[in-house]
Design a protein around this motif. Structure first.
Motif, mmCIF file in Angstrom:
data_model
loop_
_atom_site.group_PDB
_atom_site.id
_atom_site.type_symbol
_atom_site.label_atom_id
_atom_site.label_comp_id
_atom_site.label_asym_id
_atom_site.label_seq_id
_atom_site.Cartn_x
_atom_site.Cartn_y
_atom_site.Cartn_z
ATOM 1 N N UNK A 113 -35.335 -25.622 -37.707
ATOM 2 C CA UNK A 113 -34.875 -25.208 -36.148
ATOM 3 C C UNK A 113 -34.579 -24.237 -35.864
ATOM 4 N N UNK A 114 -34.525 -23.202 -36.757
ATOM 5 C CA UNK A 114 -34.534 -21.850 -36.237
ATOM 6 C C UNK A 114 -36.195 -21.561 -36.210
ATOM 7 N N UNK A 115 -36.995 -20.713 -36.930
ATOM 8 C CA UNK A 115 -39.086 -21.524 -36.692
ATOM 9 C C UNK A 115 -39.433 -22.564 -35.603
ATOM 10 N N UNK A 116 -38.706 -23.517 -35.303
ATOM 11 C CA UNK A 116 -39.030 -24.311 -34.322
ATOM 12 C C UNK A 116 -38.518 -23.536 -32.413
ATOM 13 N N UNK A 117 -37.519 -23.172 -32.713
ATOM 14 C CA UNK A 117 -37.207 -22.252 -31.639
ATOM 15 C C UNK A 117 -37.914 -20.935 -31.009
ATOM 16 N N UNK A 118 -38.054 -20.373 -32.637
ATOM 17 C CA UNK A 118 -38.649 -19.222 -31.465
ATOM 18 C C UNK A 118 -39.803 -19.586 -31.695
ATOM 19 N N UNK A 119 -41.037 -20.514 -32.077
ATOM 20 C CA UNK A 119 -42.220 -20.812 -31.224
ATOM 21 C C UNK A 119 -41.696 -21.140 -29.572
ATOM 22 N N UNK A 171 -41.794 -31.571 -16.375
ATOM 23 C CA UNK A 171 -42.448 -30.269 -17.218
ATOM 24 C C UNK A 171 -41.907 -30.092 -18.710
ATOM 25 N N UNK A 172 -42.201 -29.370 -19.100
ATOM 26 C CA UNK A 172 -42.128 -29.400 -20.292
ATOM 27 C C UNK A 172 -40.397 -28.870 -21.008
ATOM 28 N N UNK A 173 -40.036 -29.035 -21.593
ATOM 29 C CA UNK A 173 -38.175 -28.216 -22.039
ATOM 30 C C UNK A 173 -38.012 -28.522 -23.701
ATOM 31 N N UNK A 174 -37.136 -28.056 -23.409
ATOM 32 C CA UNK A 174 -36.408 -27.399 -25.213
ATOM 33 C C UNK A 174 -35.131 -27.343 -25.874
ATOM 34 N N UNK A 175 -34.638 -28.051 -26.651
ATOM 35 C CA UNK A 175 -33.227 -28.546 -26.448
ATOM 36 C C UNK A 175 -32.836 -28.571 -27.855
ATOM 37 N N UNK A 176 -32.484 -27.599 -28.966
ATOM 38 C CA UNK A 176 -32.418 -26.993 -29.641
ATOM 39 C C UNK A 176 -30.514 -27.392 -30.078
ATOM 40 N N UNK A 177 -30.381 -28.454 -30.941
ATOM 41 C CA UNK A 177 -28.698 -28.372 -31.103
ATOM 42 C C UNK A 177 -28.539 -28.742 -32.296
ATOM 43 N N UNK A 178 -27.241 -27.565 -32.793
ATOM 44 C CA UNK A 178 -26.771 -28.310 -33.917
ATOM 45 C C UNK A 178 -24.824 -28.326 -34.018
#
Length: 210
Positions: A113-119, A171-178
């Motif tokens: 998740x961290x790697x993908x969030x960085x990208x 629009x492209x969006x990003x959501x990261x949640x844990x």
């Protein structure tokens, strides 16, 4: 073009069940991509800029683990291609069916998740409203369960709102949640917690001493 066969598993390949299914940035990207539409390995590879062989390998692993369903088989030049789709509701049941997750499993997923969030962070639009929240706090168990339910409802809405990439008007969006409860026996601090809440892309508060 036909999907290529899977490359052989290496001796140290992770178990293809439980949380370990998610412990790879490309698998996370594929699950997001296939939430809104079904795609073959060739189509997904073109969208993500990856090789077809690599995408095919991870698609089949996700399918074997219950996180992708075979939506259709289409005739292409020289044979047939399989198109897969991700049903967000399959996640909890598929992961629950796997072996009991260990601390190593959770850390592996967190790393992915961290790697993908960085990208994704490198592509963040400053002109669109966003939110960054970080919180390690102690709360009443009933309140915690209610908050998890509320957030789960919001994520269901997010998945339902997903549209195929490049759909006009989106629009492209990003959501990261844990979200998870912590084992207080491993807490090294003084018993306190911290939290940060930001709208419009405001940064989360940093915990002192870290």
């Amino acid at each position: 073009m036909l999907d290529p066969p899977d490359p052989p598993d290496s001796p140290d390949s992770p178990d293809l069940a439980g949380l370990r299914l998610l412990a790879h940035p490309l698998r996370l990207r594929l699950l997001s991509l296939l939430t809104a539409q079904a795609m073959s390995a060739a189509e997904a590879a073109r969208e993500l800029g990856e090789t077809q062989a690599n995408v095919s390998y991870h698609l089949r692993r996700l399918h074997d683990g219950g996180l992708l369903e075979l939506a259709e088989e289409v005739r292409v030049s020289g044979g047939r291609a399989r198109r897969y789709r991700h049903d967000a509701a399959s996640g909890p049941s598929a992961l629950a069916a796997g072996p009991t997750a260990t601390g190593v499993d959770h850390r592996a997923v967190a790393a992915a998740l961290a790697a993908e969030l960085q990208r994704r962070a490198a592509r963040r639009r400053a002109d669109e409203r966003g939110n960054i929240t970080d919180a390690e706090v102690w709360v009443d168990p009933d309140e915690w369960h209610a908050i998890v339910e509320t957030v789960s409802g919001a994520t269901e809405r997010l998945h339902s709102a997903a549209r195929p990439p490049h759909t006009p008007g989106t629009i492209p969006t990003s959501t990261t949640l844990a979200m998870f409860a912590l084992d207080d026996r491993r807490s090294p601090g003084t018993g306190g917690g911290h939290g940060g809440h930001g709208g419009d892309g405001a940064a989360a508060d940093e915990r002192r001493g870290r």
